[in-house]
Motif scaffolding. Structure first.
Motif, PDB file in Angstrom:
ATOM      1  N   LEU A  23       0.823  -1.203   0.000  1.00 26.95           N
ATOM      2  CA  LEU A  23       0.000   0.000   0.000  1.00 26.95           C
ATOM      3  C   LEU A  23       0.864   1.263   0.000  1.00 26.95           C
ATOM      4  CD1 LEU A  23      -2.846   1.183   0.084  1.00 26.95           C
ATOM      5  CD2 LEU A  23      -2.755   1.022   2.580  1.00 26.95           C
ATOM      6  N   GLU A  24       1.864   1.313   0.882  1.00 27.35           N
ATOM      7  CA  GLU A  24       2.715   2.500   0.983  1.00 27.35           C
ATOM      8  C   GLU A  24       3.549   2.737  -0.274  1.00 27.35           C
ATOM      9  OE1 GLU A  24       5.138   2.175   4.501  1.00 27.35           O
ATOM     10  OE2 GLU A  24       3.413   2.249   5.843  1.00 27.35           O
ATOM     11  N   GLU A  25       4.217   1.704  -0.764  1.00 22.89           N
ATOM     12  CA  GLU A  25       5.154   1.879  -1.877  1.00 22.89           C
ATOM     13  C   GLU A  25       4.498   1.890  -3.243  1.00 22.89           C
ATOM     14  OE1 GLU A  25       8.738  -0.332  -1.989  1.00 22.89           O
ATOM     15  OE2 GLU A  25       9.352   0.330  -0.004  1.00 22.89           O
ATOM     16  N   ALA A  26       3.412   1.116  -3.411  1.00 18.98           N
ATOM     17  CA  ALA A  26       2.811   0.978  -4.740  1.00 18.98           C
ATOM     18  C   ALA A  26       1.354   1.417  -4.796  1.00 18.98           C
ATOM     19  CB  ALA A  26       2.919  -0.472  -5.214  1.00 18.98           C
ATOM     20  N   GLY A  46       4.077   7.666  -3.709  1.00 17.51           N
ATOM     21  CA  GLY A  46       3.852   8.370  -4.970  1.00 17.51           C
ATOM     22  C   GLY A  46       3.852   9.871  -4.756  1.00 17.51           C
ATOM     23  N   LYS A  47       3.216  10.307  -3.682  1.00 15.61           N
ATOM     24  CA  LYS A  47       3.154  11.743  -3.378  1.00 15.61           C
ATOM     25  C   LYS A  47       4.461  12.247  -2.783  1.00 15.61           C
ATOM     26  CE  LYS A  47      -0.667  11.563  -0.921  1.00 15.61           C
ATOM     27  NZ  LYS A  47      -1.837  11.936  -0.111  1.00 15.61           N
ATOM     28  N   VAL A  48       4.954  11.556  -1.762  1.00 14.56           N
ATOM     29  CA  VAL A  48       6.119  12.034  -1.011  1.00 14.56           C
ATOM     30  C   VAL A  48       7.417  11.883  -1.804  1.00 14.56           C
ATOM     31  CG1 VAL A  48       7.500  11.672   1.082  1.00 14.56           C
ATOM     32  CG2 VAL A  48       5.015  11.568   1.200  1.00 14.56           C
ATOM     33  N   MET A  49       7.585  10.740  -2.487  1.00 16.57           N
ATOM     34  CA  MET A  49       8.858  10.457  -3.147  1.00 16.57           C
ATOM     35  C   MET A  49       8.784  10.496  -4.681  1.00 16.57           C
ATOM     36  SD  MET A  49       9.903   7.283  -0.683  1.00 16.57           S
ATOM     37  CE  MET A  49      11.474   6.994  -1.422  1.00 16.57           C
ATOM     38  N   GLY A  50       7.608  10.710  -5.207  1.00 19.64           N
ATOM     39  CA  GLY A  50       7.463  10.737  -6.666  1.00 19.64           C
ATOM     40  C   GLY A  50       7.617   9.371  -7.316  1.00 19.64           C
ATOM     41  N   ARG A  51       7.339   8.326  -6.539  1.00 23.90           N
ATOM     42  CA  ARG A  51       7.464   6.972  -7.094  1.00 23.90           C
ATOM     43  C   ARG A  51       6.406   6.722  -8.154  1.00 23.90           C
ATOM     44  NH1 ARG A  51       9.450   2.722  -2.544  1.00 23.90           N
ATOM     45  NH2 ARG A  51      11.550   2.739  -3.339  1.00 23.90           N
ATOM     46  N   ARG A  52       6.821   5.974  -9.175  1.00 24.44           N
ATOM     47  CA  ARG A  52       5.910   5.514 -10.222  1.00 24.44           C
ATOM     48  C   ARG A  52       5.746   4.017 -10.061  1.00 24.44           C
ATOM     49  NH1 ARG A  52       8.602   5.914 -15.169  1.00 24.44           N
ATOM     50  NH2 ARG A  52      10.530   5.800 -14.027  1.00 24.44           N
TER      51      ARG A  52
END
Length: 130
Positions: free
Chosen positions: A45-48, A87-93
């Protein structure tokens, strides 16, 4: 037949926190007093931004030098959030890849490539705990 099944089976990868052009298997640490199964669901949930069902345990990977242990589970994604923490904090895709493509994208992470090597045709049909 085996190759065609591997091309149909999909794995969700996320961009690396250190290099947004590289992909990694979502995961992270287990909090104190937290069970590995709960950590797996939380980290998805957190990372993806992925919600779903925890499938069977695929394996445990230990790095004795780094005193590091990874519990790997199949995770059946049922919902993807439009916005999620990393996605919000680190800009992860995040992006779906078939196993062959995922292996290529994980070449910079040889340990994570071994996760994929544990999958076989039986796993593709029986990935959910019965």
């Amino acid at each position: 037949m085996i190759n065609s099944l591997f091309c149909l089976f999909q794995i969700l990868l996320v961009s690396s926190s250190s290099d947004k052009e590289r992909w990694v298997v979502p995961g992270g640490g287990v909090e104190p007093q937290e069970e590995p199964t709960l950590a797996a669901v939380r980290e998805a949930l957190e990372e993806a931004g992925a919600k779903g069902l925890l499938g069977r345990k695929i394996g445990v990977f230990e790095n004795i030098e780094k005193k590091h242990r990874t519990n790997l589970y199949a995770f059946i994604v049922t919902d993807l959030l439009d916005e999620w923490e990393d996605g919000k904090v680190m800009g992860r895709r995040r992006q779906w890849f078939n196993i062959v493509e995922a292996r290529d994208h994980l070449a910079h992470k040889p340990v994570q490539v071994t996760y994929l090597e544990l999958l076989n045709v039986k796993d593709l049909n029986g990935i959910v705990k019965r």
